[in-house]
Design a protein around this motif. Structure first.
Motif, short mmCIF file in Angstrom:
data_model
loop_
_atom_site.label_atom_id
_atom_site.label_comp_id
_atom_site.label_asym_id
_atom_site.label_seq_id
_atom_site.Cartn_x
_atom_site.Cartn_y
_atom_site.Cartn_z
N TYR A 7 20.93 59.08 70.87
CA TYR A 7 21.17 60.08 69.68
C TYR A 7 21.58 61.45 69.83
CZ TYR A 7 19.04 56.75 65.91
OH TYR A 7 18.93 56.01 65.04
N ASN A 8 21.38 61.36 71.13
CA ASN A 8 21.73 62.96 71.49
C ASN A 8 20.62 64.12 70.78
OD1 ASN A 8 22.59 64.99 73.32
ND2 ASN A 8 24.60 65.19 72.15
N LEU A 9 19.65 63.76 70.46
CA LEU A 9 18.71 64.28 69.64
C LEU A 9 17.43 64.40 70.48
CD1 LEU A 9 19.07 62.77 66.02
CD2 LEU A 9 19.93 65.34 66.90
N SER A 10 16.65 65.75 70.21
CA SER A 10 15.20 65.66 70.80
C SER A 10 14.03 64.56 70.02
CB SER A 10 14.51 67.30 70.82
OG SER A 10 14.64 67.44 69.53
N TYR A 11 13.10 64.44 70.90
CA TYR A 11 12.11 63.38 70.48
C TYR A 11 10.71 63.62 70.74
CZ TYR A 11 9.57 58.57 72.03
OH TYR A 11 8.92 57.90 72.16
N TYR A 12 9.62 63.05 69.97
CA TYR A 12 8.62 63.22 70.24
C TYR A 12 7.70 62.12 69.58
CZ TYR A 12 3.95 64.99 71.53
OH TYR A 12 2.73 64.94 72.12
N ASN A 13 6.75 61.51 70.39
CA ASN A 13 6.11 60.22 69.88
C ASN A 13 4.52 60.72 69.56
OD1 ASN A 13 4.57 57.84 69.89
ND2 ASN A 13 6.12 56.77 71.22
N ALA A 14 4.49 60.52 68.12
CA ALA A 14 3.05 61.06 67.61
C ALA A 14 2.16 59.87 67.54
CB ALA A 14 3.33 61.52 66.13
N GLY A 15 2.64 58.60 67.97
CA GLY A 15 1.67 57.46 68.11
C GLY A 15 0.26 57.85 68.72
N ARG A 16 -0.83 57.07 68.26
CA ARG A 16 -2.23 57.35 68.99
C ARG A 16 -2.88 55.83 68.89
NH1 ARG A 16 -6.15 62.28 67.76
NH2 ARG A 16 -8.02 61.09 68.47
N ASP A 17 -3.33 56.00 70.09
CA ASP A 17 -4.51 54.84 70.44
C ASP A 17 -5.47 54.38 69.30
OD1 ASP A 17 -4.17 53.18 72.74
OD2 ASP A 17 -5.26 54.77 74.10
N GLY A 18 -5.16 53.19 68.65
CA GLY A 18 -6.30 52.82 67.87
C GLY A 18 -6.17 53.23 66.28
#
Lengths: 476, 319
Positions: free
Chosen positions: B85-96
């Protein structure tokens, strides 16, 4: 309505305030109305069952008192049949029916009886036993029949002990509803202290341990012996804190209004033998069985074999009282067998003690006895907690193999669990062996008890489990 | 005699009131002090789950944000997304945290601060099941209740008395003390790459489980269904490209899960792309792409991330 809910907190404050504002003559009405509200907060319709037993036992009490000879006995039997009948229909019908179907299947027959889709009314065994104790005591002449229908209803329905005891006796409770209770600082203070300690045991210890115990006991196949052993030990503390926590809140809530309920637990895990354990665990039920069943069938004033039989019968019924499941029946039988075994081996154990001279070192002797009793109790708890008998045997088999690493969902969960247990152990150990020493909860300095109970409340807020749900013993 | 009794009664009451007031003042005071301390140290956490949540809500400016449970955290490889994508990324997924309630509260926190370009919402089968568990799990966001008022309407769904409980300084930080200690002292050594957690090991089972559980009818939680609609509306209003995805699972379903069907319909009604990989090959034939039946390992995550982007591109090119 759960004791560990905000709903109860508001309810308790309103009822207690109104109790002391109202004139003495109207207080019973307030307590009865609030007890009805308390019970109906669970499943409203089940108040009709309670109403049925109350009406039956109220009139049975009066009729027993008025009658003589056979008629007197007949009214008692009528009352007992009505009470046990309610229990049989709502608690045991489906269990008996399922087992009957299974038995008939073995002979190639079909069971014609239908399965009833009924929910077990909350605390049914508790208030039924309390109601039965009334008619039995009237029959025995130890209690006058209560003429005031409202006061009698209150005896069965008094909200602090309505759904999980302590199972009171009429001699202790009935007269208290006629006493004029004044707001008393000591009652307030001691009652609230008990309630805070009960909440601490329930929210900080029992419900925290329940998370681990449930995840292990509900997936027995996936866990190893070490994990199952730890879960069983956790359960032993969980059930103690859950049930004694409830009792503490119940006794405390009643005490604030000036009522004295009987104590239900007396640090049972410091017992040196199983008989002592049952004198310290769920005291109101143990004494109920002793007073109304064990002694009625002869107690220990019979031949030795009959005595063993009597003990086994009492514990079998006690198991059945806890739940309509073979796991509870086996749990009861195991406890009965422990007692019989202890009696049978009494002489042998005395000889062994003399040989090993272990009695000469009383502290070590006592420690061994406490540990051995705890292990035996824990073994029986496996059946109490297991979802079915098959699971219970799998757990025992795996525990004896004692293999594998302990499962831990998160290190913080384990930390909270062990911290709670350690704190409980310290408090109970101190009370058991060094009660006369310093005390934080009843310290003479005005500030120390306040700081101690502030600490307990902050711990509840900080590490208590607020989504833990209801108390284990509600299901009985 | 009567006078003495009356005076004793008065004294008793005075004694009780005085002690009660002192006790209450002490509780309020200690609760406030402890609450302030916990808040200070909570937002200073440098590692671990709580740090990732705070970073997502308060710091990230990434163009692509991933929402979901531990499955989201393990399934969306940041290198694949950033390269393609040539874009910045952040993963906000959380356990449970397998509920849209949690994801929507975090989205609210993020949207208050900035607008990402792309949002991927990873959903689970059973997502809309009527259980109290997902409401209980909102407790993970209680520390943000006082500092992020935009999240309150969702956090209040936990219970009717939540507003009152949150008056306490300590209660919002319930069960976080160990995370605060380990997060401040760097004791949490789990390594994340922009919120993504790469798993190296593979699943040992060779055949996926088969279940007909998913075809069973269950009642959908209308609140959760509505919250998904709000999630979609907020993204649309902010001009965010939203993709709803059900990522691979190593379990063969007989029948289709009710929540997936409902989510797919809501997405279609709102013109949002929905991708269901739950029963997709090659995943069901490749246990080595999984860590366990619910989670892909890093190799699986790379393949899945590429497949997802291919599908997105294909869909967008054909529209």
């Amino acid at each position: 309505m759960l004791f560990n809910s905000f709903h109860f907190f508001v309810f308790f404050v309103i009822v207690t305030t109104l109790y002391f504002i109202l004139p003495h003559s109207k207080r019973w009405l307030l307590l009865l109305a609030s007890s009805c509200y308390f019970y109906m907060a669970f499943v409203p319709i089940y108040i009709l069952i309670l109403g049925f037993t109350i009406i039956v036992d109220y009139f049975a009490g009066i009729l027993i008192e008025k009658s003589q000879g056979r008629r007197r006995k007949l009214f008692l039997i009528f009352s007992l049949v009505a009470n046990i009948g309610v229990l049989a229909v709502f608690k045991y019908y489906n269990f008996i029916n399922t087992n009957l179907s299974f038995l008939l299947q073995g002979f190639g027959l079909t069971n014609p009886l239908p399965y009833l889709a009924i929910l077990l009314p909350i605390g049914l065994s508790f208030h039924t036993f309390q109601a039965m104790s009334y008619t039995i005591e009237v029959y025995r002449g130890n209690q006058k029949a209560e003429r005031h229908f409202g006061i009698y209803s209150l005896y069965v329905m008094f909200y602090p002990q309505l759904v999980a005891g302590p199972i009171e006796r009429p001699q202790n409770l009935l007269h208290q509803f006629r006493e004029k209770h004044q707001p008393d600082f000591e009652n307030f203070s001691e009652g609230l202290k008990l309630m805070i300690w009960g909440l601490f045991k329930k929210l900080v210890i029992a419900d925290r341990l329940a998370i681990y115990v449930n995840s292990v006991y509900n997936n027995v196949a996936e866990h190893n012996g070490m994990t199952l052993l730890l879960a069983t030990m956790f359960f032993s503390v969980q059930i103690y804190c859950d049930f004694s926590g409830y009792s503490d809140i119940a006794i405390g809530a009643a005490r604030v209004m000036g009522f004295r309920l009987m104590i239900n637990f007396n640090r049972p895990y410091f017992s040196k033998n199983i008989a002592e354990f049952w004198r310290r665990w769920h005291i109101s039920l143990s004494t109920w069985f002793k007073d109304y069943l064990y002694i009625s069938i002869g107690g220990n004033k019979v031949t030795i074999h009959r005595w063993y039989f009597n003990l086994l019968v009492v514990f079998l019924v006690s198991g059945l009282w806890h739940g309509a499941n073979w796991t509870f029946i086996i749990w009861g039988c195991i406890n009965g067998l422990y007692l019989v075994f202890a009696l049978v081996t009494q002489g042998l154990r005395n000889k062994l003690n003399q040989l090993t001279r272990v009695k000469e070192i009383p502290k070590i002797n006592a420690s061994i006895q406490v540990l051995a009793t705890y292990i035996l109790v824990c073994f029986a708890w496996i059946f109490f907690r297991a979802n079915n008998i098959q699971d219970a045997f799998t757990i025992i088999k795996k525990i004896f193999l004692l293999k594998g690493e302990i499962y831990s969902e998160s290190s913080s969960m384990m930390f909270y669990s062990f911290a709670g247990i350690l704190f409980l152990l310290l408090v109970e150990f101190k009370k058991e062996y060094f009660n006369s020493l310093f005390t934080l909860s009843n310290n003479n300095h005005w500030l120390v008890p306040k700081l101690y109970y502030c600490f307990l409340i902050l711990m509840i807020l900080l590490i208590g489990v607020f989504d833990g749900g209801q108390f284990i013993y509600f299901q009985f | 005699m009567i006078k003495k009794a009356q005076s004793d009664k008065k004294k008793n009451w005075k004694h009780f009131l005085l002690n009660g007031v002192v006790f209450l003042v002490l509780i309020i005071l200690f609760d406030f002090i402890l609450g302030q301390l916990l808040q200070y140290y909570y937002f200073k956490i440098k590692s671990g789950t709580q740090y990732r949540t705070t970073y997502a809500i308060e710091k990230t400016k990434a163009d692509i944000i991933i929402f979901g449970s531990s499955r989201a955290m393990d399934h969306y490889n940041p290198f694949v997304f950033e390269n393609r994508y040539n874009l910045s990324y952040y993963n906000a997924g959380r356990d449970g945290e397998n509920s849209v309630l949690y994801h929507y509260a975090v989205l609210k926190g993020i949207l208050k601060r900035y607008t990402p370009k792309i949002v991927i919402l990873d959903m689970m089968p059973n997502e809309f099941a009527n259980t109290s568990e997902s409401y209980d799990k909102l407790a993970a966001l209680s520390p943000y209740y006082n500092t992020h008022p935009e999240m309150r309407p969702i956090l209040d769904l936990r219970s009717r008395t939540e507003k009152i409980k949150m008056l306490s300084g300590t209660y919002p930080f319930n069960s976080t003390i160990m995370n605060i200690i380990s997060g401040n002292f760097g004791l949490d050594d789990k390594k994340y790459i922009k919120g993504y957690y790469a798993i190296a090991s593979s699943y040992m089972i060779t055949k996926p489980l088969e279940t007909d559980d998913k075809s069973k009818v269950y009642q959908l939680d209308s609140i959760k269904v509505n919250v998904l609609k709000w999630f979609i509306n907020d993204c649309k209003r902010a001009n965010i490209k939203l993709y709803i995805v059900c990522s691979p699972i190593y379990t063969k379903f007989i029948g289709t899960d009710y929540s997936i069907v409902a989510a797919e319909k809501i997405a279609a009604d709102n013109n949002i792309s929905f991708f269901d990989f739950s029963q997709e090959s090659p995943f069901l034939e490749s246990p080595k792409l999984f860590y366990n039946s619910l989670h892909l390992n890093d190799s699986g995550a790379r393949i899945f991330s590429n497949m997802l982007i291919d599908k997105i591109f294909l869909k967008e090119n054909t529209q």
